[in-house]
Design a protein around this motif. Structure first.
Motif, mmCIF file in Angstrom:
data_model
loop_
_atom_site.group_PDB
_atom_site.id
_atom_site.type_symbol
_atom_site.label_atom_id
_atom_site.label_comp_id
_atom_site.label_asym_id
_atom_site.label_seq_id
_atom_site.Cartn_x
_atom_site.Cartn_y
_atom_site.Cartn_z
ATOM 1 N N LEU A 101 -10.574 13.274 -6.891
ATOM 2 C CA LEU A 101 -9.080 13.988 -6.874
ATOM 3 C C LEU A 101 -8.314 13.322 -7.972
ATOM 4 C CD1 LEU A 101 -7.901 14.045 -3.061
ATOM 5 C CD2 LEU A 101 -8.396 16.143 -4.894
ATOM 6 N N PRO A 102 -7.594 14.055 -8.772
ATOM 7 C CA PRO A 102 -6.871 13.340 -9.665
ATOM 8 C C PRO A 102 -5.923 12.257 -9.060
ATOM 9 C CG PRO A 102 -6.332 15.441 -9.417
ATOM 10 C CD PRO A 102 -7.648 15.371 -8.590
ATOM 11 N N VAL A 103 -5.561 11.205 -9.858
ATOM 12 C CA VAL A 103 -4.883 10.102 -9.489
ATOM 13 C C VAL A 103 -3.496 10.699 -8.717
ATOM 14 C CG1 VAL A 103 -3.457 8.288 -10.247
ATOM 15 C CG2 VAL A 103 -5.843 8.348 -10.621
ATOM 16 N N ARG A 104 -3.153 11.660 -9.343
ATOM 17 C CA ARG A 104 -1.687 12.024 -8.885
ATOM 18 C C ARG A 104 -1.598 12.444 -7.485
ATOM 19 N NH1 ARG A 104 3.271 12.799 -11.705
ATOM 20 N NH2 ARG A 104 4.676 14.006 -10.470
ATOM 21 N N ASP A 105 -2.615 13.515 -7.244
ATOM 22 C CA ASP A 105 -3.102 14.025 -5.939
ATOM 23 C C ASP A 105 -3.081 12.886 -4.884
ATOM 24 O OD1 ASP A 105 -2.839 16.396 -7.311
ATOM 25 O OD2 ASP A 105 -4.770 17.394 -6.609
ATOM 26 N N VAL A 106 -3.660 11.826 -5.299
ATOM 27 C CA VAL A 106 -3.852 10.760 -4.318
ATOM 28 C C VAL A 106 -2.623 10.205 -3.820
ATOM 29 C CG1 VAL A 106 -5.092 8.441 -3.856
ATOM 30 C CG2 VAL A 106 -6.528 10.228 -5.050
ATOM 31 N N VAL A 107 -1.863 9.877 -5.120
ATOM 32 C CA VAL A 107 -0.355 9.351 -4.809
ATOM 33 C C VAL A 107 0.415 10.369 -3.799
ATOM 34 C CG1 VAL A 107 1.498 8.422 -5.825
ATOM 35 C CG2 VAL A 107 -0.748 7.945 -6.927
ATOM 36 N N ALA A 108 0.203 11.511 -4.063
ATOM 37 C CA ALA A 108 1.111 12.474 -3.535
ATOM 38 C C ALA A 108 0.718 12.499 -2.072
ATOM 39 C CB ALA A 108 0.959 13.855 -3.957
ATOM 40 N N MET A 109 -0.831 12.060 -1.483
ATOM 41 C CA MET A 109 -0.929 12.322 -0.103
ATOM 42 C C MET A 109 0.193 11.360 0.493
ATOM 43 S SD MET A 109 -5.035 11.591 0.220
ATOM 44 C CE MET A 109 -6.111 12.477 -0.853
ATOM 45 N N GLY A 110 0.679 10.318 0.160
ATOM 46 C CA GLY A 110 1.675 9.428 0.697
ATOM 47 C C GLY A 110 2.712 10.304 1.530
ATOM 48 N N ALA A 120 9.699 19.558 -5.289
ATOM 49 C CA ALA A 120 10.617 18.689 -6.373
ATOM 50 C C ALA A 120 10.827 17.311 -6.220
ATOM 51 C CB ALA A 120 11.821 19.470 -6.731
ATOM 52 N N GLY A 121 11.374 17.301 -4.805
ATOM 53 C CA GLY A 121 11.583 15.824 -4.258
ATOM 54 C C GLY A 121 10.344 15.010 -4.162
ATOM 55 N N LEU A 122 8.965 15.683 -3.870
ATOM 56 C CA LEU A 122 7.649 14.885 -4.018
ATOM 57 C C LEU A 122 7.492 14.535 -5.423
ATOM 58 C CD1 LEU A 122 5.227 13.973 -2.682
ATOM 59 C CD2 LEU A 122 4.316 16.479 -2.893
ATOM 60 N N ASP A 123 7.815 15.266 -6.442
ATOM 61 C CA ASP A 123 7.395 15.235 -7.629
ATOM 62 C C ASP A 123 8.071 13.789 -8.356
ATOM 63 O OD1 ASP A 123 5.789 16.517 -9.359
ATOM 64 O OD2 ASP A 123 7.155 16.837 -10.679
ATOM 65 N N VAL A 124 9.500 13.789 -7.967
ATOM 66 C CA VAL A 124 10.140 12.870 -8.290
ATOM 67 C C VAL A 124 9.719 11.205 -7.695
ATOM 68 C CG1 VAL A 124 12.608 11.712 -7.902
ATOM 69 C CG2 VAL A 124 12.306 14.090 -8.491
ATOM 70 N N LEU A 125 9.425 11.406 -6.226
ATOM 71 C CA LEU A 125 8.872 10.313 -5.730
ATOM 72 C C LEU A 125 7.500 9.903 -6.333
ATOM 73 C CD1 LEU A 125 9.141 10.895 -1.692
ATOM 74 C CD2 LEU A 125 10.124 9.084 -3.055
ATOM 75 N N VAL A 126 6.879 10.701 -6.519
ATOM 76 C CA VAL A 126 5.434 10.379 -6.937
ATOM 77 C C VAL A 126 5.402 9.864 -8.504
ATOM 78 C CG1 VAL A 126 3.235 11.404 -7.665
ATOM 79 C CG2 VAL A 126 4.065 12.181 -5.558
ATOM 80 N N SER A 127 6.207 10.282 -9.165
ATOM 81 C CA SER A 127 6.465 9.792 -10.522
ATOM 82 C C SER A 127 7.170 8.375 -10.686
ATOM 83 C CB SER A 127 7.323 10.623 -11.370
ATOM 84 O OG SER A 127 6.851 11.832 -11.618
ATOM 85 N N GLN A 128 7.988 8.237 -9.440
ATOM 86 C CA GLN A 128 8.566 6.758 -9.427
ATOM 87 C C GLN A 128 7.327 5.922 -9.134
ATOM 88 O OE1 GLN A 128 11.699 6.383 -6.735
ATOM 89 N NE2 GLN A 128 12.151 4.274 -7.257
ATOM 90 N N ALA A 129 6.856 6.331 -8.089
ATOM 91 C CA ALA A 129 5.665 5.372 -7.580
ATOM 92 C C ALA A 129 4.624 5.190 -8.624
ATOM 93 C CB ALA A 129 4.813 5.831 -6.387
ATOM 94 N N ALA A 133 3.912 1.294 -9.978
ATOM 95 C CA ALA A 133 2.403 0.573 -9.785
ATOM 96 C C ALA A 133 1.822 0.665 -11.340
ATOM 97 C CB ALA A 133 1.539 1.585 -8.982
ATOM 98 N N GLY A 134 2.688 0.765 -12.263
ATOM 99 C CA GLY A 134 2.080 0.547 -13.760
ATOM 100 C C GLY A 134 0.744 1.649 -13.864
ATOM 101 N N ILE A 135 0.998 3.047 -13.457
ATOM 102 C CA ILE A 135 -0.465 3.568 -13.623
ATOM 103 C C ILE A 135 0.074 5.132 -14.178
ATOM 104 C CG2 ILE A 135 -2.085 2.468 -12.079
ATOM 105 C CD1 ILE A 135 -1.005 4.605 -9.983
ATOM 106 N N ALA A 136 1.355 5.171 -14.510
ATOM 107 C CA ALA A 136 1.689 6.391 -15.049
ATOM 108 C C ALA A 136 0.702 7.209 -15.900
ATOM 109 C CB ALA A 136 3.295 6.497 -15.746
ATOM 110 N N HIS A 137 0.155 6.333 -16.747
ATOM 111 C CA HIS A 137 -0.777 6.732 -17.715
ATOM 112 C C HIS A 137 -2.103 7.214 -17.279
ATOM 113 C CE1 HIS A 137 -1.736 2.805 -17.089
ATOM 114 N NE2 HIS A 137 -3.008 2.833 -17.766
ATOM 115 N N ARG A 141 -6.032 11.341 -14.544
ATOM 116 C CA ARG A 141 -7.479 10.525 -14.381
ATOM 117 C C ARG A 141 -8.101 11.084 -12.922
ATOM 118 N NH1 ARG A 141 -8.765 6.289 -17.698
ATOM 119 N NH2 ARG A 141 -10.667 6.096 -16.641
ATOM 120 N N ALA A 142 -9.405 11.215 -12.683
ATOM 121 C CA ALA A 142 -10.095 11.331 -11.728
ATOM 122 C C ALA A 142 -10.247 9.816 -11.096
ATOM 123 C CB ALA A 142 -11.621 12.138 -11.665
#
Lengths: 272, 344
Positions: A101-110, A120-129, A133-137, A141-142
Motif C-alpha cells: 500500500l502507499p505510505v499515505r494510505d497506511v498513515v490514513a488507517m489511523g 478533507a479533515g482526514l487529509d489535514v490530519l494525514v499531512s500533519q502526521a 514523522a518527517g516522511i512527507a517526501h 512510496r509503497a
C-alpha cells in the motif's frame, strides 16, 4: 512541563497491582503505574524485565492474572476494541504489510476508528502526521519498499493520526510506544520523542514509551519507571530515578551518573 | 493532494480508480454480449439488441428461436457466470487479506473440499439428482468450514486455522477417494464431471434463488474494506485500530462459507478464479480493499464469463467443463505473475 489545566480526576491510563504469568512463571508482579495527559512516561528495564508485557497489558492485548486497568476511569475490560481504539493508539515494535500500500494510505488507517471523519479533515490530519514523522517526501512510496527505520516512522505517523482524530475539546488520549526508536538513527530518535513530548504537553495526551536508551529517556520523559524481573524498582522524575544503585539493580551493570555537561538538571548515564 | 493518486498509478495517469472500475464494467458488458452472440448457434448483435428492446416480429420464426435461446439458455448462463465469478474473486480477495498471504483462497479452510465431499456422497449414496446434490454440497461445505474453524480456534492466530484446514482438506480428500472407489461407472462419470465444474445448469429458478443471497452477502462483504486493510498490518494492529479480531475472523469466514458454499453446490469445482483475479487486480489497482473488492468482483465476473464462453465454443457442438478452462488459463497465468517478480 505543563501540567494540564484541571483534568478530571479520572483522566489517566492506570494499572493497579498488575500481575501476569506465562506458563507458571511470573512475568510481572505487583505493578502500579499511571500515565496522565500532559506527560511522557518512560519504561526502562533489562531484556525480559517485562516492559513489553506491561505495555501489552495496558493496551489490552493481554489480560492480567490479577489487578485492574482503567482507561479514563473505566475498566479496560469493559470497553470494546472500538471504544479503546478511539481513546488510545499503540505503536508496534515493527509492522510488516502483507500487500503493498502507499505510505499515505497506511498513515490514513489511523483514522479507521473514526469513520465519521470527513475526507478533507482526514487529509489535514494525514499531512500533519506525515510532516511530524518527517516522511512527507515518502507519502507516495509503497510501504514495503521502505527501510526498517522509514517503516517505523510511517507507523508512528499512523498512530499520530489515530491519537489526534475526532478529538472533543478537553478529551484525554493516550499513546503507547513500544521501542519506537529501535531502528532509527540518532536524529530521528530525538525528533520522534520530541514530537511525542510536544503531543503530550500541547495536545492533552498521555504517552507511555518503552525505551532502551537511558539518556534518551532522561532527555524526553517527564517520568521514568524502572522495571527489573517483573517488579517496579523505582518511578519518578528522571533525576530522582536515574541513580547508580537503582540502575545497577535494573541492568546488572556498573554505571556512572553525572550531570549533563550542557543541561545540569538532566542526568547523564555512562555504563561500565 | 495529487500524491495519493500518483501512489496508485505512478506512470499511468489514465489509471484512476474510478476509470479502472468503469473499464472493467465495460469489458464485462462486451464479454457478455460476445457470449450471448457467439456459440453453437450464432445470433447477430443487431438481433440481440432488437430482442432486448422487445422488437420481435410475430411472423419471424428465426427471431423467435433466437429469443428462446437468448432468454432460456444463454442469458441466465451469462448472468450466473458473472455472479459466480464475482463471488469467487471477492471471497479470494477476502481470504488473501485474512490469511495475509497472496496464495490464500477460501478452499484453504475446507470450504470447497467439504462441498465436493457432500456432492460426491450425494451422487454415490443418493440419486445424485440436483435437488439432493445442491443441499448436500452446501451442507458439506459449511460443516467442513465449521470443523476447521472450531478446531483451529484452539491455537492463537491464523496458524491453527490453516493447520486445521489442511487436516480437514486431507480428510475430505480421502473420503472423496473412498466414495470414488465405491462408485459404479455411471456415478464415476457424474462425479468426475461435477468436479470439473460447469455453468450448464444455470436457469432462471436457480438464479432467482441464488442471486439475491449472493448479492446481499457480497454487499455486506464490501463493507469490511477497512477491516481487511487493517488486517494487512497484522492481527494485533487491527485490534488496536478497533476491529475485534476474533469476531472479525469469525464473520469473514462465515461470509466466505455462505458465499462459496452455494456456488460449489451449483457449479462444482471452478478453480483459480478466486486465486488469480484478486492477485491481478492488486497488480493493476493496488491493495486498498475499498477499491480491490469491487474490482475483484468485476474482474472475476469478466474472467468467468470469458472462461464459460471459451468452454462453450472450444469444442462445438460439445462443451468443455469450465473448471478445466479456468485452471488451464489460470494456472500458467499465475505462474507468469509469480515469475514476473515481486510486484505484488
Amino acid at each position: 512541563m505543563n501540567t494540564p489545566s484541571t483534568p478530571p480526576a479520572s483522566a489517566a491510563l492506570t494499572g493497579r497491582a498488575l500481575a501476569f504469568h506465562r506458563r507458571g512463571k511470573a512475568i510481572l508482579d505487583g505493578i502500579d503505574c499511571a500515565v496522565f495527559p500532559g506527560e511522557v512516561l518512560g519504561i526502562l528495564g533489562a531484556n525480559g524485565a517485562g516492559k513489553s508485557t506491561l505495555l501489552a497489558l495496558l493496551a489490552g492485548d493481554e489480560i492480567p492474572a490479577s489487578g485492574e486497568i482503567a482507561l479514563n476511569g473505566v475498566a479496560l475490560a469493559r470497553l470494546d476494541q472500538m471504544a479503546r481504539a478511539r481513546q488510545r493508539a499503540v505503536l508496534p515494535q515493527q509492522a510488516t504489510l502483507a500487500f503493498a500500500l502507499p505510505v499515505r494510505d497506511v498513515v490514513a488507517m489511523g483514522a479507521y476508528p473514526f469513520p465519521e471523519l470527513s475526507p478533507a479533515g482526514l487529509d489535514v490530519l494525514v499531512s500533519q502526521a506525515l510532516h511530524d514523522a518527517g516522511i512527507a517526501h515518502l507519502a507516495a512510496r509503497a510501504y514495503p519498499e521502505l527501510s526498517g527505520g522509514e517503516q517505523q516512522r510511517v507507523q508512528f505517523a499512523r498512530v499520530l493520526v489515530q491519537v489526534r482524530a475526532g478529538r472533543q475539546p478537553g478529551e484525554a488520549r493516550y499513546l503507547l510506544l513500544d521501542e519506537p526508536t529501535a531502528s532509527l538513527d540518532p536524529r530521528f530518535q530525538h525528533s520522534l520523542l520530541q514530537v511525542a513530548s510536544l503531543l503530550a504537553e500541547r495536545e492533552h495526551t498521555g504517552v507511555i514509551v518503552v525505551l532502551h536508551d537511558v539518556n534518551l529517556a532522561a532527555r524526553w520523559c517527564h517520568r521514568i519507571a524502572l522495571l527489573a524481573q517483573g517488579r517496579l524498582v523505582a518511578s519518578g522524575p528522571p533525576a530522582d530515578v536515574l541513580q547508580g544503585a537503582a540502575l545497577e539493580q535494573t541492568y546488572q551493570l556498573s554505571c556512572t551518573v553525572m550531570p549533563h555537561p550542557q543541561q545540569p538538571s538532566r542526568p547523564l548515564v555512562l555504563f561500565a | 493532494m495529487n500524491t495519493a493518486t500518483l501512489a496508485i498509478a505512478p506512470s499511468r495517469p489514465w489509471r484512476s480508480p474510478a476509470g479502472m472500475l468503469g473499464l472493467l464494467a465495460a469489458l464485462l458488458m462486451l464479454l457478455a454480449l460476445l457470449s450471448l452472440s457467439i456459440g453453437a448457434l450464432g445470433i447477430p448483435l443487431q438481433a440481440i439488441i432488437r430482442i432486448g428492446f422487445g422488437d420481435i416480429p410475430a411472423n419471424d420464426p428465426e427471431m423467435q428461436l433466437w429469443r428462446d435461446i437468448l432468454f432460456d439458455v444463454r442469458l441466465p448462463r451469462v448472468l450466473f457466470g458473472a455472479l459466480a465469478g464475482a463471488v469467487l474473486a471477492l471471497s479470494g480477495a477476502m481470504a488473501q487479506a485474512l490469511f495475509r498471504n497472496p496464495l490464500a483462497e477460501p478452499g484453504l479452510i475446507g470450504i470447497s473440499a467439504g462441498g465436493a465431499l457432500g456432492a460426491v456422497a450425494a451422487i454415490v449414496l443418493g440419486s445424485g439428482s440436483l435437488l439432493v446434490l445442491g443441499p448436500a454440497a452446501f451442507a458439506g461445505s459449511l460443516a467442513a468450514t465449521a470443523c476447521a474453524y472450531h478446531l483451529g480456534r484452539r491455537y492463537p492466530g491464523m496458524a491453527g486455522l490453516l493447520l486445521a484446514g489442511v487436516a480437514i482438506n486431507a480428510i475430505c480428500g480421502s473420503l472423496i477417494g473412498l466414495f470414488t472407489y465405491l462408485a459404479d461407472d455411471q456415478q464415476l462419470r457424474s462425479l468426475t464431471f461435477w468436479g470439473m465444474g460447469s455453468l450448464a445448469g444455470a436457469s432462471w429458478p436457480q438464479l432467482s434463488l441464488l442471486a439475491p443471497w449472493l448479492l446481499l452477502l457480497s454487499l455486506l462483504a464490501l463493507r469490511y474494506w477497512r477491516a481487511l486493510n487493517a488486517l494487512l498490518l497484522g492481527e494485533r494492529e487491527a485490534c488496536h485500530l478497533g476491529f475485534p479480531i476474533k469476531a472479525l475472523r469469525r464473520t469473514l469466514i462465515l461470509l466466505m462459507a455462505l458465499l462459496i458454499g452455494p456456488l460449489v453446490a451449483a457449479t462444482g469445482g471452478i478453480g483459480f478464479v478466486g486465486l488469480v483475479v484478486p492477485h491481478l487486480m492488486r497488480l493493476l489497482l493496488g491493495a486498498d480493499h475499498r477499491l480491490l473488492l469491487p474490482a475483484a468482483m468485476l474482474g472475476g465476473a469478466c474472467g468467468l464469463v470469458a472462461a464459460d464462453w471459451l468452454a462453450r465454443i472450444a469444442v462445438v457442438p460439445a462443451e468443455l467443463p469450465i473448471g478445466i478452462v479456468t485452471s488451464l488459463i489460470g494456472g500458467p497465468f499465475f505462474l507468469y505473475l509469480l515469475l514476473k517478480g515481486r510486484a505484488a
